[in-house]
Design an enzyme around this catalytic site. Sequence first.
Site, short mmCIF file in Angstrom:
data_model
loop_
_atom_site.label_atom_id
_atom_site.label_comp_id
_atom_site.label_asym_id
_atom_site.label_seq_id
_atom_site.Cartn_x
_atom_site.Cartn_y
_atom_site.Cartn_z
CD GLU A 1 -1.25 -0.32 3.67
OE1 GLU A 1 -2.46 -0.22 3.44
OE2 GLU A 1 -0.80 -0.59 4.79
N GLY B 1 -4.25 -1.16 6.44
CA GLY B 1 -4.31 -2.27 5.50
C GLY B 1 -3.78 -3.57 6.06
#
Length: 511
Positions: free
Chosen positions: A288, A382
């Site tokens: 990410e 995440g």
Amino acid sequence: MLSNRLRHKALFNKIVTSKEAASWIQNGMTIGFSGFTSSGDPKRLPIAIAERAHKEGKPFKINVYTGASVSPHIDSVLAEYMNLRLPFQSNDTLRKEINQGHIRYIDQHLSETGDALNTHAIPQVDIAVVEALAITEDGNIIPTTSCGNTHNYIKNAKEVIVELNLAQPLSLEGVHDIYDIPAFGRRQAIPLTSVDQRIGCTGIPVEFDRIKGIVVTNVPDTPKKLIEPDKETIIIADHLLNFLQEEVKAGRLSKKLPPLQSGVGSVANAVFYGFLRSEFSDLQLYSEVLQDSVFDLIDEGKVRFASGGALTLSEAKMNRVLQNFEKYREKIVLRPQDMSNNPEIIRRLGLITINTALEVDIYGNVNSTHVMGSKMMNGIGGSGDFTRNARISIFVTKSTAKNGCISSIVPFASHIDHTAHDTMVIITEQGVADLRGLSPRERAEEIMKNCAHPSYRNQLYDYFHEALQRGGYTPHVIEKAFSWHTRFLESGTMLEPMIKAEKPKAKMSVH
């Protein structure tokens, strides 16, 4: 020149001051801001909104959606004017307001915000405020240093305000891969089968009549404060590399490793630097964030390709990377977070994921968000998306915090974000606990023996031994399960009185 950025003549008529644009943001609205980890977020308009609200002195609260954490331009400046905030933050000012109950905070898996918005499970976006590199002739907004949830906010918003940031280099254009995932019921397999594949567009489509105004800015991203690797994180990195080398020797991994993911923050970044000293090369990342270590690994020829959602860089690294971005253009891609964090893709690519824990209990449950069980730190971000779907899920943490007054290995995690079902490997500077294929009692032995600090190891064995006397599949002494946290809150340390560092007790039967 502005004509290089605004490529349709009609767009010049939409240029307004930040003060005028701020007047359009009304009490009770939901605003979707671009940005992910202080990258690619609007710089001037949030300040203008706060200045107007302060000057008018009227009741003013808005809901603020972002990609993840954003810069103080948003989270510090607008904190007192927020009613609702999602899905992730890492700001001291905002954190205090959240923990005092002044702001409603929804801590979400980052892959799920787009679906929550698209299914109307959360309030809809009134205005999307997004940073752009350029707007093309055919109405595509080109993002800057992050993708985040920008495309979902633009798609769902009634109106769009664009901050055209001249400080972001035009060489960023073309690095983005914007893929719009269809609605539930019409969704097919996402056609991404390799890290370096591109399946979408380089811009986000928007009708010109929905662009309410364009604010021109010239402000760089807020740099990330990343701590250099220290003795403990270097040792953690060495343990990680040794673990991966053993996996190769055992035939469970090939010498060319599967794609890697590394979480946000100084510890994860520092640990990832260990690959510079390793025998591994031709590495690929599907993550990410792309932090400092990634670009050093690219420079050293260790990383072949990196897919992320944002560039999350220190000031020195940001200046060097953006000034020489042509060097990296063919080796990275930036995707929206419902792609970078997508469970389907993570599982398909078979990632090795490396995330950071606040605390881990003896059975492998991980707390990554709550200090002492109740105080929100940042959010799950995440880490859940990656951990639950990884080929090998790894959590790293130093074995102690607060100068040894807190043990990161505890009898029972005070909050659980990642259950023992999903955590496979725990690594501290003390060693590695490989939990795969082990029962709860066996997991406890591995974690206490290999990951706990010697100062706390006997305390853990004492707790575990007493729990075993009571039996159970996952033995606990319920009335003492959180006694370590209570002791810290009362006395400032988790250490029991008179406890000193000793060798671990002899291994006991757990059956």
